[in-house]
Design an enzyme around this catalytic site. Structure first.
Site, PDB file in Angstrom:
ATOM      1  N   HIS A 154       0.817  -1.218   0.000  1.00 34.90           N
ATOM      2  CA  HIS A 154       0.000   0.000   0.000  1.00 34.90           C
ATOM      3  C   HIS A 154       0.847   1.263   0.000  1.00 34.90           C
ATOM      4  CE1 HIS A 154      -4.069  -1.781   0.765  1.00 34.90           C
ATOM      5  NE2 HIS A 154      -3.298  -2.815   1.063  1.00 34.90           N
ATOM      6  N   ASP A 358       3.713   9.146  -0.782  1.00 32.60           N
ATOM      7  CA  ASP A 358       2.429   8.523  -0.436  1.00 32.60           C
ATOM      8  C   ASP A 358       2.128   7.434  -1.458  1.00 32.60           C
ATOM      9  OD1 ASP A 358       0.035   8.224   0.974  1.00 32.60           O
ATOM     10  OD2 ASP A 358      -0.372  10.369   0.985  1.00 32.60           O
TER      11      ASP A 358
HETATM   12  P1  ADQ Z   1      -2.961   6.132   4.788  1.00 32.73           P
HETATM   13  O1  ADQ Z   1      -1.546   6.554   4.978  1.00 32.73           O
HETATM   14  O2  ADQ Z   1      -3.736   5.968   6.036  1.00 32.73           O
HETATM   15  O3  ADQ Z   1      -3.087   4.809   3.907  1.00 32.73           O
HETATM   16  P2  ADQ Z   1      -4.854   7.537   2.922  1.00 32.73           P
HETATM   17  O4  ADQ Z   1      -4.772   6.826   1.633  1.00 32.73           O
HETATM   18  O5  ADQ Z   1      -5.023   9.003   2.764  1.00 32.73           O
HETATM   19  O6  ADQ Z   1      -3.607   7.313   3.848  1.00 32.73           O
HETATM   20  O7  ADQ Z   1      -6.095   6.961   3.702  1.00 32.73           O
HETATM   21  C1  ADQ Z   1      -6.527   7.565   4.865  1.00 32.73           C
HETATM   22  C2  ADQ Z   1      -7.969   7.147   5.112  1.00 32.73           C
HETATM   23  O8  ADQ Z   1      -8.286   7.426   6.470  1.00 32.73           O
HETATM   24  C3  ADQ Z   1      -8.943   7.935   4.256  1.00 32.73           C
HETATM   25  O9  ADQ Z   1     -10.006   7.104   3.899  1.00 32.73           O
HETATM   26  C4  ADQ Z   1      -9.417   9.039   5.196  1.00 32.73           C
HETATM   27  O10 ADQ Z   1     -10.721   9.499   4.954  1.00 32.73           O
HETATM   28  C5  ADQ Z   1      -9.348   8.350   6.529  1.00 32.73           C
HETATM   29  N1  ADQ Z   1      -9.063   9.343   7.591  1.00 32.73           N
HETATM   30  C6  ADQ Z   1      -7.907   9.988   7.779  1.00 32.73           C
HETATM   31  N2  ADQ Z   1      -8.035  10.828   8.838  1.00 32.73           N
HETATM   32  C7  ADQ Z   1      -9.292  10.692   9.288  1.00 32.73           C
HETATM   33  C8  ADQ Z   1     -10.036  11.282  10.349  1.00 32.73           C
HETATM   34  N3  ADQ Z   1      -9.518  12.197  11.157  1.00 32.73           N
HETATM   35  N4  ADQ Z   1     -11.295  10.894  10.533  1.00 32.73           N
HETATM   36  C9  ADQ Z   1     -11.844   9.976   9.713  1.00 32.73           C
HETATM   37  N5  ADQ Z   1     -11.205   9.388   8.705  1.00 32.73           N
HETATM   38  C10 ADQ Z   1      -9.941   9.733   8.492  1.00 32.73           C
HETATM   39  C11 ADQ Z   1      -2.137   3.896   3.323  1.00 32.73           C
HETATM   40  C12 ADQ Z   1      -1.096   4.516   2.380  1.00 32.73           C
HETATM   41  C13 ADQ Z   1      -1.785   5.336   1.307  1.00 32.73           C
HETATM   42  C14 ADQ Z   1      -2.780   4.446   0.536  1.00 32.73           C
HETATM   43  C15 ADQ Z   1      -3.693   3.720   1.498  1.00 32.73           C
HETATM   44  C16 ADQ Z   1      -4.565   2.687   0.785  1.00 32.73           C
HETATM   45  O11 ADQ Z   1      -0.193   5.337   3.123  1.00 32.73           O
HETATM   46  O12 ADQ Z   1      -0.838   5.896   0.408  1.00 32.73           O
HETATM   47  O13 ADQ Z   1      -3.556   5.267  -0.312  1.00 32.73           O
HETATM   48  O14 ADQ Z   1      -2.953   3.026   2.497  1.00 32.73           O
HETATM   49  O15 ADQ Z   1      -3.781   1.813   0.036  1.00 32.73           O
END
Ligand code: ADQ
Length: 476
Positions: A154, A358
């Protein structure tokens, strides 16, 4: 008859009805095949048993293994999040090399492999998620598992030079080659993974693009992950959520949503918003940054440091720019309900995604899905997020360039409606093409076409070292 699906991921949903895009996609795939999902139990220390605890059973079973406190510290916080995470996110300066981290990481993977091996049939498909389980296929192969095993990373694939930071750098390629399929987020990640194999004398390229590594053949492909696009858009349209969001956040709102992580570029994001405030005309409409960033991994020093740094910057900027009835930076440290989040995205005129590295970034996709296509907001997206590879009509920025990001915020707020609509439509198309259901089915159908390189059932009982055998080439 095709076998069942076995999924292994660090986090595993505990409730009866899982929610969240990735979780739902995996849940749906498992329901279709009547399989097994294994992950780490949310309680760090289990009831003392060394096995799997069943946490839910429906048309498939969810089981968890327990980590002792020592394992949690050394395997999860240690090797996974103080070695592999910074390594893959270009922060080798934060890598902490401790022998016990690596030893525990390998030991946990070995234990999980032992817990799983007898439950995996030869015709099953195993789908392993993320950097917590890089050596898992190698351990399963040692126990004689011949089923197809796929891996999805991921997070970004590290650049070749960074791999030398690992205590045993040669292991990385060997771990990956025990899988039949290695899935990565982007074409850039795939190129870096293939470069690693290309520079390794143990690897050889087959005519169909797969990699032969010692006695195994592995395919490397990109599968960009997405969200449940329609369901998220529906959530953002819900009128009750809209009604609750009348807060006085100024006429112009820019939103940021992240786990509090040094890879997300939050200090520069705040600085850029400060530079935007400095540059705006005195009579310009008030603008606010709403940053939602719940802390994670707080026992790791680098995560405590980023929190302190961010609070200092926010305090300084609010001190300089606040007025009696207005605070320009609102910084929320806790998770927000998904329906409220969807409504906030829709209310915001711009979204700032400023990752320094990311894998994909799902916030970028959620923001686009949540917009009103007739009057959409503007996504400001770091070139270093995997999402930028396909969302080329976002305002792409260099997250190291504070001036450029400040200008992008002003451009987003001033952008004419026609341009906003055109950019949004192009981004939404990219989001739809990578819907999480498409991502899961593409990965699994690709895995099903891989030809397993070890079909030797007589080895099942042995836990000895890997044996070599003639390689079966994938059909071209
Ligand atoms: P993350 O590093 O966690 O994921 P991201 O892809 O942005 O990053 O996903 C975060 C998720 O958590 C989103 O669905 C977001 O809405 C949710 N989220 C974040 N903060 C929140 C909050 N305060 N309240 C509610 N929801 C919140 C890892 C990798 C990424 C990759 C994903 C999926 O780092 O690059 O895109 O996995 O593969």
């Amino acid at each position: 008859m095709p076998g069942k699906l076995v999924v292994v991921s660090n986090r595993i949903p505990t409730g009866a009805a899982p929610s969240g895009g990735l979780v739902v996609a995996v849940h749906d795939a498992l329901r279709g095949s009547g399989g097994l999902w294994v992950g780490a139990h949310p309680d760090p220390a289990g009831p003392g048993d060394d096995g799997l605890t069943e946490i839910a059973r429906d048309s498939y079973t969810r089981c968890a293994f327990h980590l002792t406190e020592e394992e949690y510290d050394n395997y999860y916080l240690g090797f996974a999040n103080s070695v592999l995470w910074p390594l893959c996110h270009g922060r080798t300066d934060l890598v902490e090399i401790e022998r016990r981290y690596e030893e525990t990481y390998l030991a946990v993977n070995r234990r999980v492999a032992r817990l799983l091996a007898d439950r995996i049939g030869d015709d099953d498909q195993v789908w392993v998620h993320d950097y917590h389980f890089l050596p898992l296929a190698q351990e399963l192969r040692r126990l004689g598992v011949v089923a197809r095993i796929g891996f999805f990373l991921h997070i970004p694939f590290p650049p070749l030079g960074a791999l030398s930071t690992l205590p045993t750098p040669d292991d990385f390629a060997a771990w990956l080659s025990a899988f039949d399929l290695v899935g990565l987020q982007t074409r850039g990640d795939t190129a870096r993974c293939l470069e690693m194999f290309r520079s390794d004398p143990r690897a050889e390229f087959m005519r169909d693009g797969t990699v032969k590594f010692r006695d195994r053949v592995v395919a490397v492909r990109s599968f960009p992950i997405g969200i449940e696009t329609d369901a998220f858009a529906e959530l953002a349209r819900a009128p009750e959520e809209q009604a609750a969001l009348g807060a006085d956040m100024g006429e112009k709102l820019v939103i940021g949503v992240d786990r509090l992580d040094y890879s997300k570029g939050l200090p520069n994001r705040f600085r850029a918003f400060g530079a935007f405030l400095d540059d705006r005309a005195p009579d310009a409409p008030r603008a606010s940054l709403l940053q939602i960033a719940p802390p994670t991994r707080e026992r790791v020093a680098a995560y405590r440091a980023i929190r302190t740094e961010l609070e200092e910057i926010a305090g300084r900027l609010n001190g300089a720019h606040s007025e009696l009835d207005w605070t320009p930076i609102r910084y929320i440290h806790h998770a927000v309900d998904r329906a409220v989040l969807a409504g906030l995205y829709r209310r915001a005129g711009a979204c700032l995604v400023t990752s320094l590295a990311d894998g994909m970034n799902l916030v970028a996709k959620e923001y686009v899905a949540a917009q009103d296509p007739e009057d959409p907001g503007v996504l400001i997206l770091s070139r270093f997020a995997g999402a930028a590879e396909d969302m080329t009509e976002a305002l792409l920025v260099n997250p190291y360039d504070i001036g450029e990001m400040a200008t992008a915020i002003a451009t987003a707020f001033d952008m004419p409606l026609e341009e906003r609509r055109a950019r949004h439509a192009a981004c939404l198309e990219a989001v739809r093409e990578t819907d999480v259901s498409v991502w899961a089915s593409n990965f699994l159908s690709c895995l099903s076409t891989c030809v397993p390189t070890m079909r030797m059932p007589e080895r099942r009982a042995s836990a000895g070292p890997e044996m070599t055998r003639p390689v079966e080439k994938e059909p071209s």
